[in-house]
Design a protein around this motif. Structure first.
Motif, PDB file in Angstrom:
ATOM      1  N   ILE A 117       0.849  -1.076   0.046  1.00  0.00           N
ATOM      2  CA  ILE A 117       0.032  -0.051   0.154  1.00  0.00           C
ATOM      3  C   ILE A 117       0.697   1.285   0.031  1.00  0.00           C
ATOM      4  CG2 ILE A 117      -1.963   1.187   1.369  1.00  0.00           C
ATOM      5  CD1 ILE A 117      -2.531  -1.152   2.429  1.00  0.00           C
ATOM      6  N   GLY A 153      -2.993   4.579  -2.170  1.00  0.00           N
ATOM      7  CA  GLY A 153      -3.678   5.064  -0.927  1.00  0.00           C
ATOM      8  C   GLY A 153      -3.780   6.636  -1.422  1.00  0.00           C
ATOM      9  N   CYS A 173      -7.164   2.819  -2.603  1.00  0.00           N
ATOM     10  CA  CYS A 173      -7.560   2.769  -1.357  1.00  0.00           C
ATOM     11  C   CYS A 173      -7.842   3.995  -0.793  1.00  0.00           C
ATOM     12  CB  CYS A 173      -6.538   1.805  -0.536  1.00  0.00           C
ATOM     13  SG  CYS A 173      -6.919   1.553   1.374  1.00  0.00           S
ATOM     14  N   CYS A 192     -10.706  -0.589  -1.611  1.00  0.00           N
ATOM     15  CA  CYS A 192     -10.345  -0.991  -0.500  1.00  0.00           C
ATOM     16  C   CYS A 192     -10.239   0.310   0.651  1.00  0.00           C
ATOM     17  CB  CYS A 192      -8.765  -1.276  -0.044  1.00  0.00           C
ATOM     18  SG  CYS A 192      -8.010  -2.314  -1.406  1.00  0.00           S
ATOM     19  N   SER A 194      -9.206   2.203   4.275  1.00  0.00           N
ATOM     20  CA  SER A 194      -8.211   1.943   5.589  1.00  0.00           C
ATOM     21  C   SER A 194      -8.480   3.124   6.729  1.00  0.00           C
ATOM     22  CB  SER A 194      -6.669   1.984   5.317  1.00  0.00           C
ATOM     23  OG  SER A 194      -5.599   1.793   6.100  1.00  0.00           O
ATOM     24  N   LYS A 217     -15.515  -4.697  -0.841  1.00  0.00           N
ATOM     25  CA  LYS A 217     -14.472  -4.060  -0.583  1.00  0.00           C
ATOM     26  C   LYS A 217     -13.781  -4.517   0.507  1.00  0.00           C
ATOM     27  CE  LYS A 217     -16.710  -0.869  -3.520  1.00  0.00           C
ATOM     28  NZ  LYS A 217     -16.187  -0.560  -4.718  1.00  0.00           N
TER      29      LYS A 217
END
Length: 302
Positions: A117, A153, A173, A192, A194, A217
C-alpha cells in the motif's frame, strides 16, 4: 485474506506499517527487507515529493523527526541532499526512494503475492501523482504484474479523481480518519478502505465493515500493536491489520486463529476478546473518533 472454514474466521493479511518499524528505522529499505524476511503478507509505506521530483519514502512533511536533515522534504533535492542523510534511529540508514522499494519487491526471491500500500498523504502536492505514474510506467514493461501488487492510497476527493484517471489498472484505497467521509465519498468508488481502530470500534464501525464487504470492498485498520487489539480485529473480520511488529501480527492475527481445532477453542478465543470491555477504553475511543472526525473536516475538508 484467507478464511478458516472450520469456524468461518476471516484471517486478515498482516501489513507491515512503514516496514518492520518496531525494530528498524521506519520507511527504510532495511525495514521493508526485514518485514519480508519475517513473513509479512504486505507492506505499507509513505511517500513525499522532493524538490527535484524524486519520490522519497517519508511519512512527515519535514525531514526533522526521522533524519539528520532539517526542513520541508519538498524544499530539498534528492540528489546531493536527501541522498546524503541518515535516519536518527539506529541502525542508521540512508533515506530510500520508492524506486528502491520497487526494486526490492520485484526481485525474484520475493513472493509474487506480496503487495504494498503506497500511502500518499493529503498534504502532498497533487503533482506527485503524475510523477508516480511515470515511475510505475518505467517498471511495468519488465514487471507487468506490478499493477496487481500495488495499492494506491489516497486521502481526499481531489486526489482520488486524478488517481482514477492516472491509475486505471491499479487498486485504489481510501485512507482516512473519518468514517462518515469514507462512507459518503469513497465506499462506492474504491477497492479498499483503511481506517484507524477507533473509527471502527463502535456499532457504526461494525456496520461499516459489513457494508463494505457486501460491496466486495476490503477494510484495513491501523495502527495495531496491542495483542488484544489484534484479536479484536480478527473477530471484526477486517481484511488487513496494519502494525509495526510483523512477528506479533503473524502470531495473534494469523497463527492463533488458524490453530483453533474445535468449538470449545473457538469459543474461548471469542471470550478472550476483552479489549473493548473497559468502559474507560470505550470512552477514550469514542472521544478519539469524534476528534478525528473534526480533524478530518478541518484539515482535509471531509
Amino acid at each position: 485474506m484467507s478464511i478458516d472454514q472450520k469456524f468461518n474466521i476471516h484471517i486478515p493479511d498482516v501489513i507491515a506499517h512503514r516496514g518492520f518499524s518496531a525494530e528498524n528505522p521506519e520507511n527504510t529499505l532495511i525495514s521493508f527487507e526485514n518485514a519480508i524476511k519475517a513473513g509479512t503478507t504486505a507492506l505499507e509505506g509513505d511517500i513525499r515529493l522532493s524538490k527535484d521530483n524524486e519520490i522519497v519514502m517519508m511519512h512527515d512533511t519535514t525531514l526533522n523527526r526521522t533524519t539528520t536533515g532539517l526542513g520541508q522534504v519538498r524544499e530539498h533535492d534528492w540528489y546531493g541532499d536527501i541522498d546524503q542523510l541518515l535516519t536518527k534511529a539506529e541502525p542508521r540508514q540512508p533515506i530510500p526512494r520508492l524506486n528502491d522499494i520497487l526494486d526490492l519487491i520485484t526481485q525474484p526471491h520475493v513472493k509474487k503475492d506480496l503487495y504494498m500500500i503506497i500511502d500518499i498523504k493529503y498534504d502532498n502536492p497533487i503533482e506527485i501523482l503524475d510523477v508516480l505514474q511515470n515511475l510505475l510506467g518505467s517498471y511495468t514493461h519488465n514487471h507487468p504484474d506490478l499493477s496487481d501488487r500495488l495499492i494506491i492510497g489516497i486521502w481526499n476527493v481531489e486526489f482520488m479523481k486524478k488517481a482514477k484517471e492516472l491509475f486505471p489498472h491499479y487498486k485504489l484505497c481510501f485512507i482516512g480518519i473519518s468514517l462518515p467521509a469514507a462512507r459518503t465519498h469513497f465506499l462506492d468508488t474504491v477497492d479498499c478502505l483503511s481506517l484507524p481502530f477507533a473509527a471502527l470500534a463502535d456499532q457504526d464501525g461494525q456496520s461499516f465493515i459489513k457494508e463494505a464487504h457486501m460491496k466486495n470492498k476490503k477494510v484495513f485498520t491501523w495502527t495495531i500493536n496491542d495483542p488484544l487489539q489484534m484479536r479484536t480485529c480478527v473477530l471484526w473480520q477486517v481484511d488487513g491489520v496494519i502494525g509495526d511488529s510483523v512477528p506479533n501480527l503473524l502470531k495473534y492475527v494469523q497463527e492463533q486463529p488458524k490453530s483453533l481445532n474445535n468449538p470449545e477453542e473457538y469459543q474461548s478465543f471469542v471470550d478472550s476478546d476483552t479489549y473493548l470491555q473497559s468502559k474507560r477504553t470505550r470512552i477514550y475511543l469514542y472521544l478519539l473518533k469524534k476528534a478525528m472526525f473534526i480533524a478530518s473536516w478541518k484539515f482535509i475538508g471531509l
